[in-house]
Write a protein that holds these residues in place. Structure first.
Motif, PDB file in Angstrom:
ATOM      1  N   ALA A  89       0.808  -1.223   0.000  1.00  0.00           N
ATOM      2  CA  ALA A  89       0.000   0.000   0.000  1.00  0.00           C
ATOM      3  C   ALA A  89       0.842   1.276   0.000  1.00  0.00           C
ATOM      4  O   ALA A  89       0.551   2.190  -0.741  1.00  0.00           O
ATOM      5  N   PRO A  90       1.900   1.399   0.821  1.00  0.00           N
ATOM      6  CA  PRO A  90       2.682   2.631   0.778  1.00  0.00           C
ATOM      7  C   PRO A  90       3.308   2.895  -0.585  1.00  0.00           C
ATOM      8  O   PRO A  90       3.451   4.036  -0.982  1.00  0.00           O
ATOM      9  N   ALA A  91       3.662   1.859  -1.319  1.00  0.00           N
ATOM     10  CA  ALA A  91       4.248   2.061  -2.638  1.00  0.00           C
ATOM     11  C   ALA A  91       3.223   2.648  -3.603  1.00  0.00           C
ATOM     12  O   ALA A  91       3.549   3.490  -4.430  1.00  0.00           O
ATOM     13  N   TRP A  92       1.971   2.248  -3.484  1.00  0.00           N
ATOM     14  CA  TRP A  92       0.938   2.790  -4.363  1.00  0.00           C
ATOM     15  C   TRP A  92       0.513   4.179  -3.929  1.00  0.00           C
ATOM     16  O   TRP A  92       0.195   5.013  -4.748  1.00  0.00           O
ATOM     17  N   ALA A  93       0.506   4.453  -2.618  1.00  0.00           N
ATOM     18  CA  ALA A  93      -0.047   5.697  -2.094  1.00  0.00           C
ATOM     19  C   ALA A  93       0.695   6.919  -2.600  1.00  0.00           C
ATOM     20  O   ALA A  93       0.099   7.924  -2.912  1.00  0.00           O
ATOM     21  N   GLY A  94       2.014   6.890  -2.689  1.00  0.00           N
ATOM     22  CA  GLY A  94       2.767   8.067  -3.059  1.00  0.00           C
ATOM     23  C   GLY A  94       2.838   8.316  -4.547  1.00  0.00           C
ATOM     24  O   GLY A  94       3.327   9.336  -4.968  1.00  0.00           O
ATOM     25  N   THR A  95       2.392   7.415  -5.380  1.00  0.00           N
ATOM     26  CA  THR A  95       2.600   7.563  -6.813  1.00  0.00           C
ATOM     27  C   THR A  95       1.365   8.011  -7.570  1.00  0.00           C
ATOM     28  O   THR A  95       1.479   8.378  -8.722  1.00  0.00           O
ATOM     29  N   GLY A  96       0.203   8.019  -6.966  1.00  0.00           N
ATOM     30  CA  GLY A  96      -0.999   8.295  -7.735  1.00  0.00           C
ATOM     31  C   GLY A  96      -1.679   9.601  -7.415  1.00  0.00           C
ATOM     32  O   GLY A  96      -2.841   9.765  -7.704  1.00  0.00           O
ATOM     33  N   ARG A  97      -0.984  10.562  -6.838  1.00  0.00           N
ATOM     34  CA  ARG A  97      -1.657  11.808  -6.505  1.00  0.00           C
ATOM     35  C   ARG A  97      -0.783  13.006  -6.855  1.00  0.00           C
ATOM     36  O   ARG A  97       0.423  12.897  -7.019  1.00  0.00           O
ATOM     37  N   LEU A  98      -1.444  14.145  -6.906  1.00  0.00           N
ATOM     38  CA  LEU A  98      -0.769  15.406  -7.138  1.00  0.00           C
ATOM     39  C   LEU A  98      -0.873  16.200  -5.839  1.00  0.00           C
ATOM     40  O   LEU A  98      -1.967  16.517  -5.383  1.00  0.00           O
ATOM     41  N   ASP A  99       0.270  16.467  -5.211  1.00  0.00           N
ATOM     42  CA  ASP A  99       0.287  17.230  -3.970  1.00  0.00           C
ATOM     43  C   ASP A  99       0.279  18.715  -4.301  1.00  0.00           C
ATOM     44  O   ASP A  99       1.095  19.181  -5.099  1.00  0.00           O
ATOM     45  N   VAL A 100      -0.639  19.456  -3.670  1.00  0.00           N
ATOM     46  CA  VAL A 100      -0.792  20.885  -3.902  1.00  0.00           C
ATOM     47  C   VAL A 100      -0.455  21.608  -2.599  1.00  0.00           C
ATOM     48  O   VAL A 100      -1.037  21.318  -1.561  1.00  0.00           O
ATOM     49  N   GLN A 113       0.934  32.122  -4.842  1.00  0.00           N
ATOM     50  CA  GLN A 113       1.788  31.179  -5.565  1.00  0.00           C
ATOM     51  C   GLN A 113       1.499  29.770  -5.066  1.00  0.00           C
ATOM     52  O   GLN A 113       1.403  29.539  -3.857  1.00  0.00           O
ATOM     53  N   VAL A 114       1.380  28.807  -5.965  1.00  0.00           N
ATOM     54  CA  VAL A 114       1.081  27.420  -5.622  1.00  0.00           C
ATOM     55  C   VAL A 114       2.170  26.519  -6.188  1.00  0.00           C
ATOM     56  O   VAL A 114       2.604  26.692  -7.328  1.00  0.00           O
ATOM     57  N   THR A 115       2.612  25.558  -5.397  1.00  0.00           N
ATOM     58  CA  THR A 115       3.591  24.565  -5.829  1.00  0.00           C
ATOM     59  C   THR A 115       2.913  23.209  -5.851  1.00  0.00           C
ATOM     60  O   THR A 115       2.175  22.861  -4.929  1.00  0.00           O
ATOM     61  N   VAL A 116       3.129  22.451  -6.909  1.00  0.00           N
ATOM     62  CA  VAL A 116       2.577  21.099  -7.011  1.00  0.00           C
ATOM     63  C   VAL A 116       3.715  20.122  -7.271  1.00  0.00           C
ATOM     64  O   VAL A 116       4.708  20.470  -7.906  1.00  0.00           O
ATOM     65  N   ASN A 117       3.568  18.908  -6.741  1.00  0.00           N
ATOM     66  CA  ASN A 117       4.558  17.873  -7.046  1.00  0.00           C
ATOM     67  C   ASN A 117       3.890  16.514  -7.051  1.00  0.00           C
ATOM     68  O   ASN A 117       2.833  16.319  -6.477  1.00  0.00           O
ATOM     69  N   THR A 118       4.548  15.595  -7.743  1.00  0.00           N
ATOM     70  CA  THR A 118       4.041  14.234  -7.843  1.00  0.00           C
ATOM     71  C   THR A 118       5.196  13.268  -8.049  1.00  0.00           C
ATOM     72  O   THR A 118       6.235  13.633  -8.594  1.00  0.00           O
ATOM     73  N   ALA A 119       4.973  12.042  -7.603  1.00  0.00           N
ATOM     74  CA  ALA A 119       5.936  10.968  -7.834  1.00  0.00           C
ATOM     75  C   ALA A 119       5.383   9.991  -8.872  1.00  0.00           C
ATOM     76  O   ALA A 119       5.940   8.915  -9.063  1.00  0.00           O
TER      77      ALA A 119
END
Length: 172
Positions: free
Chosen positions: A19-30, A40-46
């Motif tokens: 589950a932790p491996a899937w959790a960090g890869t499927g979202r866009l953090d705003v 100003q907004v910063t976004v990141n994703t894995a």
């Protein structure tokens, strides 16, 4: 029966471990997730892999498109955009589509006009004192506080003396 239980337990452990491996890869953090117009907004994703980049889309809030490039954090792509001054309060979906493959991730951005709404989303530590209605009737003067304590002590001693006298049958 025991074999079925072991199989289910093993399957559950595999799912929990992965589950932790899937959790960090499927979202866009705003960040910040709540912003005032003009912010100003910063976004990141894995989601796009180690050397991945992405095309960001903030047209829902009126900011247009932006680019997410590989960042110093291994496996993450990062980008920025500015929320227009004309943005209306509400929740907006921000989208990023990876340059390689068909992967698309989304995140929510809340636009708020008031500073109160903005501070409510960030952790604020309390400062100062709180008026609870307990204490402080005589003020912070130590002489007045001592006089109040002495008055309470005399009242307690007098009450005890009266109760003792009544218990002996002397009456009041």
């Amino acid at each position: 029966m025991r074999r079925t239980a072991r199989l289910l337990t093993g399957t559950a452990l595999v799912v929990v471990a992965a589950a932790p491996a899937w959790a960090g890869t499927g979202r866009l953090d705003v960040y910040p997730s709540t912003v005032a117009p003009g912010g100003q907004v910063t976004v990141n994703t894995a989601a796009c892999g180690d050397k991945g980049s992405a095309a960001g889309d903030a047209t829902a809030v009126g900011a247009g498109t932006f680019t997410l490039a590989p960042s110093a954090h291994k496996g993450e792509a990062i980008g920025q955009f500015q929320v227009p001054e004309s943005a209306q309060p509400g929740t907006y979906e921000i989208v990023a589509k990876c340059a390689e493959g068909d992967r698309q991730v989304t995140g929510d951005l809340v636009v708020a006009l008031s500073a109160t709404a903005l501070s409510a989303t960030h952790e604020v530590q309390p400062r100062g004192s709180m008026k609870t209605g307990v204490g402080g009737a005589l003020g912070p003067d130590p002489v007045q506080t001592a006089a109040g304590v002495a008055a309470l002590a005399v009242a307690a001693a007098g009450g005890t003396w009266l109760l003792h006298r009544r218990a002996r049958g002397d009456g009041i």
